[in-house]
Design an enzyme around this catalytic site. Structure first.
Site, short mmCIF file in Angstrom:
data_model
loop_
_atom_site.label_atom_id
_atom_site.label_comp_id
_atom_site.label_asym_id
_atom_site.label_seq_id
_atom_site.Cartn_x
_atom_site.Cartn_y
_atom_site.Cartn_z
N THR A 1 41.84 31.81 35.87
CA THR A 1 40.30 31.40 35.66
C THR A 1 39.99 30.22 35.03
O THR A 1 40.00 30.04 34.08
CB THR A 1 39.69 32.80 34.91
OG1 THR A 1 40.41 33.98 35.12
CG2 THR A 1 38.36 32.77 34.96
N GLU B 1 32.02 35.77 26.08
CA GLU B 1 33.52 35.32 25.83
C GLU B 1 33.51 33.87 25.99
O GLU B 1 33.37 33.35 27.25
CB GLU B 1 34.64 36.28 26.62
CG GLU B 1 35.97 35.45 26.37
CD GLU B 1 37.08 36.45 26.66
OE1 GLU B 1 36.81 37.70 26.57
OE2 GLU B 1 38.20 35.99 26.88
N HIS C 1 41.18 32.15 26.56
CA HIS C 1 41.97 31.19 27.39
C HIS C 1 42.99 30.15 26.99
O HIS C 1 42.41 29.34 26.36
CB HIS C 1 40.96 30.82 28.59
CG HIS C 1 41.94 30.52 29.86
ND1 HIS C 1 42.59 29.60 30.31
CD2 HIS C 1 41.84 31.32 31.04
CE1 HIS C 1 42.87 29.80 31.58
NE2 HIS C 1 42.62 31.03 31.88
N ARG D 1 46.68 40.12 42.47
CA ARG D 1 48.12 39.16 42.39
C ARG D 1 48.92 39.89 41.27
O ARG D 1 50.27 39.62 41.24
CB ARG D 1 47.81 37.94 42.32
CG ARG D 1 47.20 37.28 41.06
CD ARG D 1 47.13 35.88 40.86
NE ARG D 1 46.23 35.51 42.04
CZ ARG D 1 45.42 34.26 41.85
NH1 ARG D 1 45.92 33.40 40.75
NH2 ARG D 1 44.80 33.86 42.63
N GLU E 1 38.56 43.02 33.15
CA GLU E 1 37.80 41.67 33.51
C GLU E 1 37.72 41.94 35.09
O GLU E 1 38.86 42.18 35.73
CB GLU E 1 38.80 40.66 33.29
CG GLU E 1 38.90 40.39 31.75
CD GLU E 1 39.90 39.21 31.55
OE1 GLU E 1 40.35 38.46 32.51
OE2 GLU E 1 40.15 38.79 30.59
N ASN F 1 46.16 40.50 26.54
CA ASN F 1 45.98 40.65 28.06
C ASN F 1 47.26 40.69 28.42
O ASN F 1 48.31 39.65 28.45
CB ASN F 1 45.41 39.06 28.40
CG ASN F 1 45.16 39.32 29.81
OD1 ASN F 1 45.98 39.65 30.52
ND2 ASN F 1 44.34 38.66 30.46
N HIS G 1 42.77 41.97 34.02
CA HIS G 1 41.96 41.47 34.96
C HIS G 1 42.61 42.12 36.33
O HIS G 1 43.49 41.59 36.79
CB HIS G 1 42.31 39.79 34.95
CG HIS G 1 41.21 39.19 35.83
ND1 HIS G 1 41.27 37.69 36.04
CD2 HIS G 1 40.26 39.57 36.78
CE1 HIS G 1 40.33 37.43 36.79
NE2 HIS G 1 39.97 38.29 37.46
N ARG H 1 42.45 41.19 39.82
CA ARG H 1 41.78 40.36 40.80
C ARG H 1 41.49 40.94 42.08
O ARG H 1 42.18 41.84 42.62
CB ARG H 1 42.67 39.28 40.62
CG ARG H 1 42.96 38.53 39.41
CD ARG H 1 43.77 37.20 39.51
NE ARG H 1 43.12 36.09 40.08
CZ ARG H 1 42.46 35.08 39.49
NH1 ARG H 1 42.69 34.70 38.22
NH2 ARG H 1 41.88 34.24 40.17
N1 PXP Z 1 39.76 35.81 28.73
C1 PXP Z 1 39.47 35.79 29.74
C2 PXP Z 1 38.11 36.27 30.33
C3 PXP Z 1 40.40 35.41 30.89
O1 PXP Z 1 40.08 35.51 32.13
C4 PXP Z 1 41.77 35.17 30.42
C5 PXP Z 1 42.92 35.05 31.73
O2 PXP Z 1 42.98 35.97 32.34
C6 PXP Z 1 42.02 35.12 29.16
C7 PXP Z 1 41.16 35.53 28.10
C8 PXP Z 1 43.32 34.92 28.48
O3 PXP Z 1 43.83 33.88 28.86
P1 PXP Z 1 45.59 33.47 28.78
O4 PXP Z 1 46.26 34.17 29.62
O5 PXP Z 1 45.32 31.96 29.06
O6 PXP Z 1 45.79 33.84 27.21
#
Ligand code: PXP
Length: 259
Positions: free
Chosen positions: A107, A157, A200, A52, A76, A10, A46, A48
């Protein structure tokens, strides 16, 4: 135990740094190219509602890159008309439906598919009809897994934030409880015919146990990798994460075959 565990990187927080100055650098696109070169199996971003970090233009550029490089883009988005229209126009390989509150830092929880079923079911259908593999970001609970299967998601997920936070705070009992919930939910989802992803808050310390859950097919990791890249470079950070994932899978397979 399934095929090789995939790593989706990500790159949102490269855009966070870019946007802090309103300049054009560092570029999320360049990060995505490096991530692919370092072995990322896919790119996650993502978009948003408040833009941001990732922008609409980033999504167009990332879609193009992923298509050219033959890697999936996992987009996302929140379940809103605006985001669905963008996702439908971009036709990403995968779309992950996430909850979104403007005031949140990140999130904070999973999408409540039980409560939001009426809006989520048609969104899943529309994205699926457009050719996207649809996943839903959920808490590891039986009712959310069941509702995700009911609305036709191909993937869930699992939100690993609570587990990762417990590990970081040294709360061993809570970490074990959260890990058990993730394991149960993963088995439940596969039993319902869905693929399981997880993400996450994952870092080097927490990846091992999550990667060892045999039903998990993909991890999506962002914030930690981008932070670590400041010190060791993105390729090294991704390479090390990849090695930890592979080692965890191998250990789990070995102990599986001994029992
Ligand atoms: N998966 C999803 C669905 C998320 O929303 C996020 C955060 O945007 C992540 C994975 C990745 O999380 P992190 O940035 O904490 O590794």
């Amino acid at each position: 135990m399934g095929a090789r565990l995939r790593l989706g990187v990500n790159i949102d927080h490269v855009a966070t740094i870019r946007n802090a100055r309103g300049e054009g650098y560092p570029e999320p696109l360049r990060a995505a190219e490096l991530a692919i070169a370092a072995g990322a199996d896919g790119i996650t971003a993502h978009l948003r509602e408040d833009r941001r970090h990732i922008s609409d233009a980033d999504i167009v550029a990332l879609s193009d890159l992923c298509r050219r490089r033959g890697r999936p883009l996992n987009l996302e988005v929140a379940v809103t008309r605006e985001m669905l229209d963008i996702a439908l126009a971009q036709r990403p390989h995968a779309a992950c439906l996430v909850p979104e509150r403007r005031e949140e830092i990140t999130t904070e929880g999973g999408l409540d598919v039980v409560k939001g079923r009426a809006a989520i079911a048609p969104a899943v259908r529309a994205l699926r009809d457009a050719g996207a593999r649809v996943s839903i970001f959920v808490e590891a609970s039986a009712d959310q897994i069941a509702a995700s299967a009911d609305v036709g998601a191909a993937v869930v997920e699992l939100h690993t934030g609570a587990y990762c936070e417990a590990v970081r705070h040294g709360d061993v009992a809570r970490a074990q409880n959260e890990l058990d919930r993730l394991r149960t939910a993963a088995a439940d989802a596969v039993g319902r015919g869905m693929e399981v992803h997880a993400g996450h808050g994952i870092d080097y310390a927490t990846v091992r146990e999550v990667a060892a859950i045999p039903e998990v097919a993909e991890l999506n990791i962002g914030h930690f990798l981008i932070g670590e890249a400041i010190f060791v470079g993105l390729q090294h950070a991704i390479g090390h994460m990849r090695a930890l994932m592979d080692a965890a899978r191998l250990d789990a397979m070995r102990s599986d075959s001994r029992t």
